[in-house]
Write a protein that holds these residues in place. Structure first.
Motif, PDB file in Angstrom:
ATOM      1  N   PRO A 105       0.810  -1.228   0.000  1.00 38.43           N
ATOM      2  CA  PRO A 105       0.000   0.000   0.000  1.00 38.43           C
ATOM      3  C   PRO A 105       0.838   1.271   0.000  1.00 38.43           C
ATOM      4  CG  PRO A 105      -0.422  -1.319   1.986  1.00 38.43           C
ATOM      5  CD  PRO A 105       0.560  -2.046   1.162  1.00 38.43           C
ATOM      6  N   ILE A 106       1.989   1.229   0.662  1.00 41.55           N
ATOM      7  CA  ILE A 106       2.845   2.420   0.678  1.00 41.55           C
ATOM      8  C   ILE A 106       3.359   2.720  -0.728  1.00 41.55           C
ATOM      9  CG2 ILE A 106       5.052   3.330   1.502  1.00 41.55           C
ATOM     10  CD1 ILE A 106       4.452   1.919   4.169  1.00 41.55           C
ATOM     11  N   SER A 107       3.750   1.690  -1.468  1.00 38.08           N
ATOM     12  CA  SER A 107       4.225   1.913  -2.835  1.00 38.08           C
ATOM     13  C   SER A 107       3.105   2.430  -3.729  1.00 38.08           C
ATOM     14  CB  SER A 107       4.829   0.633  -3.405  1.00 38.08           C
ATOM     15  OG  SER A 107       3.836  -0.369  -3.548  1.00 38.08           O
ATOM     16  N   ALA A 108       1.871   1.972  -3.502  1.00 33.87           N
ATOM     17  CA  ALA A 108       0.742   2.483  -4.283  1.00 33.87           C
ATOM     18  C   ALA A 108       0.520   3.966  -3.998  1.00 33.87           C
ATOM     19  CB  ALA A 108      -0.513   1.679  -3.975  1.00 33.87           C
ATOM     20  N   LEU A 109       0.644   4.375  -2.731  1.00 28.40           N
ATOM     21  CA  LEU A 109       0.485   5.784  -2.392  1.00 28.40           C
ATOM     22  C   LEU A 109       1.607   6.629  -2.992  1.00 28.40           C
ATOM     23  CD1 LEU A 109      -0.672   5.532   1.312  1.00 28.40           C
ATOM     24  CD2 LEU A 109      -2.029   6.264  -0.647  1.00 28.40           C
ATOM     25  N   VAL A 110       2.815   6.099  -2.981  1.00 29.52           N
ATOM     26  CA  VAL A 110       3.947   6.837  -3.557  1.00 29.52           C
ATOM     27  C   VAL A 110       3.754   6.989  -5.063  1.00 29.52           C
ATOM     28  CG1 VAL A 110       6.420   6.694  -4.041  1.00 29.52           C
ATOM     29  CG2 VAL A 110       5.571   6.214  -1.751  1.00 29.52           C
ATOM     30  N   ARG A 160       1.009   7.300  -6.633  1.00 29.97           N
ATOM     31  CA  ARG A 160      -0.012   8.325  -6.887  1.00 29.97           C
ATOM     32  C   ARG A 160       0.499   9.724  -6.591  1.00 29.97           C
ATOM     33  NH1 ARG A 160      -5.413   7.237  -4.084  1.00 29.97           N
ATOM     34  NH2 ARG A 160      -5.964   9.019  -5.363  1.00 29.97           N
ATOM     35  N   ARG A 161       1.628   9.831  -5.918  1.00 28.77           N
ATOM     36  CA  ARG A 161       2.276  11.112  -5.595  1.00 28.77           C
ATOM     37  C   ARG A 161       1.347  12.048  -4.820  1.00 28.77           C
ATOM     38  NH1 ARG A 161       6.994  11.891  -9.313  1.00 28.77           N
ATOM     39  NH2 ARG A 161       6.992  10.035 -10.608  1.00 28.77           N
ATOM     40  N   LEU A 162       0.724  11.491  -3.796  1.00 32.39           N
ATOM     41  CA  LEU A 162      -0.133  12.300  -2.934  1.00 32.39           C
ATOM     42  C   LEU A 162       0.726  13.116  -1.983  1.00 32.39           C
ATOM     43  CD1 LEU A 162      -2.838   9.664  -1.987  1.00 32.39           C
ATOM     44  CD2 LEU A 162      -3.088  11.574  -3.540  1.00 32.39           C
ATOM     45  N   GLU A 178      -1.825  15.041   3.243  1.00 29.33           N
ATOM     46  CA  GLU A 178      -3.088  14.356   2.979  1.00 29.33           C
ATOM     47  C   GLU A 178      -3.026  12.891   3.390  1.00 29.33           C
ATOM     48  OE1 GLU A 178      -5.003  14.776  -0.777  1.00 29.33           O
ATOM     49  OE2 GLU A 178      -4.334  16.841  -0.994  1.00 29.33           O
ATOM     50  N   VAL A 179      -1.901  12.254   3.125  1.00 25.42           N
ATOM     51  CA  VAL A 179      -1.746  10.842   3.486  1.00 25.42           C
ATOM     52  C   VAL A 179      -1.820  10.673   5.000  1.00 25.42           C
ATOM     53  CG1 VAL A 179      -0.154   8.884   3.463  1.00 25.42           C
ATOM     54  CG2 VAL A 179      -0.426  10.276   1.420  1.00 25.42           C
ATOM     55  N   ALA A 236      -4.632   8.623   7.058  1.00 21.25           N
ATOM     56  CA  ALA A 236      -4.229   7.536   7.951  1.00 21.25           C
ATOM     57  C   ALA A 236      -4.777   7.758   9.360  1.00 21.25           C
ATOM     58  CB  ALA A 236      -2.709   7.416   7.982  1.00 21.25           C
TER      59      ALA A 236
END
Length: 61
Positions: free
Chosen positions: A10-15, A17-19, A23-24, A28
């Motif tokens: 999940p962390i790689s998916a968030l990275v 998306r470049r949020l 916001e992250v 969380a």
């Protein structure tokens, strides 16, 4: 090792998306608050019904 993989995906998916970090963190904390609220509702229900360990199990007493 399994838990590391569970966190990396999940962390790689968030990275990807470049949020923005702010916001992250806000999302969380919101999810953490939801899960904690639900946990305490279930514990309160168990204590009211007389089943489960209640807060004694949570506090390790």
């Amino acid at each position: 090792m399994f838990y590391v993989i569970m966190l990396v995906l999940p962390i790689s998916a968030l990275v990807a998306r470049r949020l923005p970090v702010g916001e992250v963190i806000k999302m969380a904390l919101a999810w953490l608050a939801i899960f904690l609220l639900l946990y305490f509702v279930v514990v309160a229900w168990q204590e009211a019904m007389g089943v489960g360990a209640g807060m004694r199990g949570f506090l390790g007493l």
